[in-house]
Motif scaffolding. Structure first.
Motif, mmCIF file in Angstrom:
data_model
loop_
_atom_site.group_PDB
_atom_site.id
_atom_site.type_symbol
_atom_site.label_atom_id
_atom_site.label_comp_id
_atom_site.label_asym_id
_atom_site.label_seq_id
_atom_site.Cartn_x
_atom_site.Cartn_y
_atom_site.Cartn_z
ATOM 1 N N MET A 1 0.827 -1.207 0.000
ATOM 2 C CA MET A 1 0.000 0.000 0.000
ATOM 3 C C MET A 1 0.863 1.260 0.000
ATOM 4 S SD MET A 1 -3.237 -0.395 -0.244
ATOM 5 C CE MET A 1 -3.777 1.208 0.353
ATOM 6 N N GLU A 2 1.967 1.198 0.699
ATOM 7 C CA GLU A 2 2.856 2.363 0.751
ATOM 8 C C GLU A 2 3.571 2.581 -0.582
ATOM 9 O OE1 GLU A 2 5.248 1.315 4.091
ATOM 10 O OE2 GLU A 2 3.888 2.253 5.559
ATOM 11 N N GLN A 3 3.786 1.505 -1.332
ATOM 12 C CA GLN A 3 4.542 1.600 -2.581
ATOM 13 C C GLN A 3 3.662 1.877 -3.800
ATOM 14 O OE1 GLN A 3 6.603 -2.177 -2.553
ATOM 15 N NE2 GLN A 3 8.312 -1.386 -1.340
ATOM 16 N N CYS A 4 2.367 1.623 -3.707
ATOM 17 C CA CYS A 4 1.502 1.795 -4.879
ATOM 18 C C CYS A 4 1.243 3.277 -5.152
ATOM 19 C CB CYS A 4 0.186 1.041 -4.695
ATOM 20 S SG CYS A 4 -0.965 1.799 -3.523
ATOM 21 N N SER A 5 0.731 3.580 -6.339
ATOM 22 C CA SER A 5 0.393 4.956 -6.700
ATOM 23 C C SER A 5 -0.698 5.496 -5.795
ATOM 24 C CB SER A 5 -0.097 5.018 -8.150
ATOM 25 O OG SER A 5 0.936 4.761 -9.055
ATOM 26 N N SER A 6 -0.688 6.799 -5.596
ATOM 27 C CA SER A 6 -1.795 7.449 -4.910
ATOM 28 C C SER A 6 -2.884 7.754 -5.938
ATOM 29 C CB SER A 6 -1.330 8.751 -4.260
ATOM 30 O OG SER A 6 -0.973 9.693 -5.268
ATOM 31 N N GLU A 7 -4.074 8.059 -5.425
ATOM 32 C CA GLU A 7 -5.174 8.400 -6.336
ATOM 33 C C GLU A 7 -4.842 9.652 -7.146
ATOM 34 O OE1 GLU A 7 -9.976 9.199 -5.969
ATOM 35 O OE2 GLU A 7 -8.994 7.639 -4.782
ATOM 36 N N GLN A 8 -4.190 10.637 -6.522
ATOM 37 C CA GLN A 8 -3.857 11.872 -7.232
ATOM 38 C C GLN A 8 -2.904 11.626 -8.394
ATOM 39 O OE1 GLN A 8 -3.119 14.253 -3.414
ATOM 40 N NE2 GLN A 8 -3.561 15.864 -4.875
ATOM 41 N N THR A 9 -1.857 10.826 -8.166
ATOM 42 C CA THR A 9 -0.903 10.576 -9.255
ATOM 43 C C THR A 9 -1.517 9.679 -10.324
ATOM 44 O OG1 THR A 9 0.124 8.735 -8.040
ATOM 45 C CG2 THR A 9 1.100 10.916 -7.764
ATOM 46 N N ALA A 10 -2.369 8.740 -9.920
ATOM 47 C CA ALA A 10 -3.036 7.867 -10.895
ATOM 48 C C ALA A 10 -3.994 8.672 -11.772
ATOM 49 C CB ALA A 10 -3.783 6.749 -10.174
ATOM 50 N N LEU A 11 -4.738 9.592 -11.169
ATOM 51 C CA LEU A 11 -5.649 10.449 -11.937
ATOM 52 C C LEU A 11 -4.873 11.342 -12.901
ATOM 53 C CD1 LEU A 11 -8.250 11.491 -9.218
ATOM 54 C CD2 LEU A 11 -8.772 10.328 -11.378
ATOM 55 N N TYR A 12 -3.703 11.816 -12.455
ATOM 56 C CA TYR A 12 -2.885 12.651 -13.345
ATOM 57 C C TYR A 12 -2.481 11.856 -14.585
ATOM 58 C CZ TYR A 12 0.804 15.451 -15.342
ATOM 59 O OH TYR A 12 1.579 16.169 -16.235
ATOM 60 N N LYS A 13 -2.004 10.636 -14.384
ATOM 61 C CA LYS A 13 -1.598 9.815 -15.530
ATOM 62 C C LYS A 13 -2.788 9.529 -16.453
ATOM 63 C CE LYS A 13 0.572 6.562 -13.126
ATOM 64 N NZ LYS A 13 0.823 7.123 -11.791
ATOM 65 N N ALA A 14 -3.949 9.252 -15.863
ATOM 66 C CA ALA A 14 -5.136 8.989 -16.682
ATOM 67 C C ALA A 14 -5.491 10.207 -17.523
ATOM 68 C CB ALA A 14 -6.307 8.590 -15.791
ATOM 69 N N GLY A 15 -5.198 11.394 -17.002
ATOM 70 C CA GLY A 15 -5.486 12.620 -17.735
ATOM 71 C C GLY A 15 -4.559 12.866 -18.909
ATOM 72 N N LEU A 16 -3.503 12.074 -19.028
ATOM 73 C CA LEU A 16 -2.552 12.233 -20.137
ATOM 74 C C LEU A 16 -2.999 11.499 -21.391
ATOM 75 C CD1 LEU A 16 0.845 11.785 -18.229
ATOM 76 C CD2 LEU A 16 -0.299 13.924 -18.858
ATOM 77 N N VAL A 17 -4.019 10.655 -21.280
ATOM 78 C CA VAL A 17 -4.479 9.878 -22.437
ATOM 79 C C VAL A 17 -5.932 10.233 -22.747
ATOM 80 C CG1 VAL A 17 -2.913 7.978 -21.945
ATOM 81 C CG2 VAL A 17 -5.208 7.927 -20.995
ATOM 82 N N GLY A 18 -6.254 10.234 -24.019
ATOM 83 C CA GLY A 18 -7.639 10.461 -24.416
ATOM 84 C C GLY A 18 -8.416 9.153 -24.329
ATOM 85 N N GLU A 19 -9.672 9.216 -24.658
ATOM 86 C CA GLU A 19 -10.471 7.992 -24.674
ATOM 87 C C GLU A 19 -10.094 7.148 -25.888
ATOM 88 O OE1 GLU A 19 -14.555 9.098 -24.480
ATOM 89 O OE2 GLU A 19 -14.429 9.684 -22.359
ATOM 90 N N GLY A 20 -10.143 5.834 -25.704
ATOM 91 C CA GLY A 20 -9.738 4.949 -26.791
ATOM 92 C C GLY A 20 -10.446 3.617 -26.746
ATOM 93 N N ARG A 21 -10.039 2.732 -27.656
ATOM 94 C CA ARG A 21 -10.682 1.414 -27.758
ATOM 95 C C ARG A 21 -10.072 0.411 -26.798
ATOM 96 N NH1 ARG A 21 -9.304 0.249 -33.649
ATOM 97 N NH2 ARG A 21 -7.533 1.509 -32.946
ATOM 98 N N SER A 22 -8.728 0.371 -26.704
ATOM 99 C CA SER A 22 -8.126 -0.708 -25.924
ATOM 100 C C SER A 22 -6.813 -0.286 -25.283
ATOM 101 C CB SER A 22 -7.880 -1.934 -26.816
ATOM 102 O OG SER A 22 -6.960 -1.608 -27.849
ATOM 103 N N MET A 23 -6.543 -0.864 -24.119
ATOM 104 C CA MET A 23 -5.273 -0.657 -23.433
ATOM 105 C C MET A 23 -4.918 -1.921 -22.670
ATOM 106 S SD MET A 23 -5.661 -0.391 -19.781
ATOM 107 C CE MET A 23 -4.314 0.647 -19.314
ATOM 108 N N VAL A 24 -3.624 -2.048 -22.363
ATOM 109 C CA VAL A 24 -3.173 -3.157 -21.537
ATOM 110 C C VAL A 24 -2.135 -2.650 -20.552
ATOM 111 C CG1 VAL A 24 -1.416 -3.861 -23.251
ATOM 112 C CG2 VAL A 24 -2.168 -5.481 -21.494
ATOM 113 N N ASP A 25 -2.258 -3.083 -19.308
ATOM 114 C CA ASP A 25 -1.274 -2.824 -18.273
ATOM 115 C C ASP A 25 -0.491 -4.114 -18.095
ATOM 116 O OD1 ASP A 25 0.159 -2.469 -15.940
ATOM 117 O OD2 ASP A 25 -1.472 -1.486 -14.851
ATOM 118 N N LEU A 26 0.775 -4.100 -18.499
ATOM 119 C CA LEU A 26 1.589 -5.324 -18.495
ATOM 120 C C LEU A 26 2.204 -5.635 -17.143
ATOM 121 C CD1 LEU A 26 3.444 -4.971 -21.929
ATOM 122 C CD2 LEU A 26 1.551 -6.508 -21.368
ATOM 123 N N THR A 27 2.094 -4.711 -16.197
ATOM 124 C CA THR A 27 2.670 -4.923 -14.857
ATOM 125 C C THR A 27 1.629 -4.467 -13.827
ATOM 126 O OG1 THR A 27 3.707 -2.733 -15.019
ATOM 127 C CG2 THR A 27 5.066 -4.630 -15.613
#
Length: 397
Positions: A71-97
């Protein structure tokens, strides 16, 4: 274990004891002989951590969390939301890790189809349980290695491939170099570029940004993300047709709004700045800008004077609004001795900052007897006229 922890009586116990001391709770283990009590207490610790770090997850009933360290090592909601804001809407994505799935949960909402891949079976099981509760019913969960998934899905093309590689070696030691991450992104890169319009790579804040850009070659932009003035992560956006001079975005996420300063290394190298002695106001750039190395660009854009090539502090006669960092008004130049300081600081309290100065904060405290705290800031630094100590007060706003 997940099934056990989901029992209503255990979930109620977790809810009722969120504010209890974990060590004191463990003394009650004998009262619950049929419960996995150590795991229950771990859930309490992790869920309490989620309250501040992942507030939307905290409000979602029935989620099962990993141990506190994860829990201490995972992303925070604020940083995760920031990253999500860097991409537009799309058809498909994959998180490999995929990990605990925090970044995936926010990125996936922007895509019609989303795949989560994780080599750790326990984390995969958690994702399988948690994602439906987070309304990620379109998220497909796979247990396996990133390389194997890419080979098995070689015919598929994604709008986004996301990676947050492991940064621990075989003996659990921290690794700094990109080539030591697991999976090895540099080796995977040709395959990644064939299978995606964009690759988003999250790395340690300790990584050398310039070296990483050189190694990855197709970097379009870099996002140095700080949370409340502490750099938490670097995010590289990699594209097949990346710009020649990647944009470097220095972002500080705060409760009072986000500060974003952008530059590129080419303009940073060619920019000329003015150096001068300290004037009425002193400026300290935020941690993201200091990590990015925008030392000339920040002076040029905000029209402030750099006090010394190696001090990374700036000054002006008139207050500059919206400087991305902290602003201070200079009260006086002072001497670092007890007798002199008592004239200014009756309680002998001050916050000490050291920039390009031969003494550390601890050494200054020992010499002067100054205690931590108060409203005053002492900057021990060097401007073009030499070493000096400055008594300042913070400019709010």
């Amino acid at each position: 274990m997940i099934q056990e922890l989901c029992k209503p009586e255990i979930q109620k116990f977790i809810e009722d004891h969120l504010n209890d001391d974990p060590a004191a709770l463990m003394l009650k283990a004998s009262r619950f002989p049929y419960w996995p009590f150590k795991a229950v207490v771990e859930q309490i610790q992790s869920r309490k951590k989620a309250k501040g770090k992942l507030p939307s997850w905290f409000e979602t009933k029935g989620l099962i969390y990993p141990p506190l360290l994860s829990m201490e090592q995972c992303s925070s909601e604020q940083t995760a939301l920031y990253k999500a804001g860097l991409v537009g809407e799309g058809r498909s994505m994959v998180d490999l890790t995929g990990g605990f799935g925090v970044d995936f949960s926010f990125l996936a909402k922007r895509f019609e189809k989303a795949s989560y891949v994780e080599r750790n079976q326990e984390l995969t099981n958690l994702a399988g349980h948690n994602f439906p509760l987070l309304k990620l019913n379109h998220g497909e969960v796979y247990h396996g290695e990133a390389n194997d998934f890419l080979k098995s899905e070689a015919h598929k093309h994604y709008d986004l491939i996301y990676l947050d590689p492991a940064r621990r070696g075989e003996s659990d030691e921290k690794v700094i170099r990109l080539e030591d991450y697991s999976p090895n992104v540099i080796e995977l890169l040709p395959s990644l570029l064939e299978n995606a319009d964009m690759i988003m790579l999250k790395t340690s804040p300790m990584l050398d940004v310039k070296r990483a850009i050189s190694q990855l070659k197709n970097v379009d932009s870099v996002h140095i993300v700080a949370l409340n003035n502490e750099v938490k992560e670097l995010t590289f956006l990699i594209k097949p047709n990346a710009r020649k001079n990647p944009e470097i975005n220095c972002v500080n996420l705060t409760r009072n709004g986000d500060k974003n300063f952008s530059f590129n290394f080419s303009s940073e190298e060619s920019t000329e700045v003015t150096f001068g002695e300290v004037n009425k106001y002193l400026y300290e750039p935020n941690a993201a800008i200091l990590k990015g190395g925008a030392f000339k660009s920040i002076a040029d854009q905000f029209e402030v004077i750099k006090i010394h090539p190696n001090s990374h502090l700036y000054t002006s006669d008139k207050l500059v609004d919206n400087f991305p960092g902290r602003s201070f008004e200079v009260v006086d130049q002072i001497s670092l001795n007890k007798k002199s300081l008592k004239k200014y600081l009756l309680e002998m309290k001050a916050n000490i900052k050291v920039r390009n100065f031969p003494m550390s904060v601890a050494q200054i405290r020992k010499k002067t007897g100054l205690k931590e705290g108060g409203d005053n800031y002492v900057f021990a630094t060097t401007d073009i006229n030499g070493k000096k100590a400055l008594l300042t007060t913070k400019v709010e706003g």
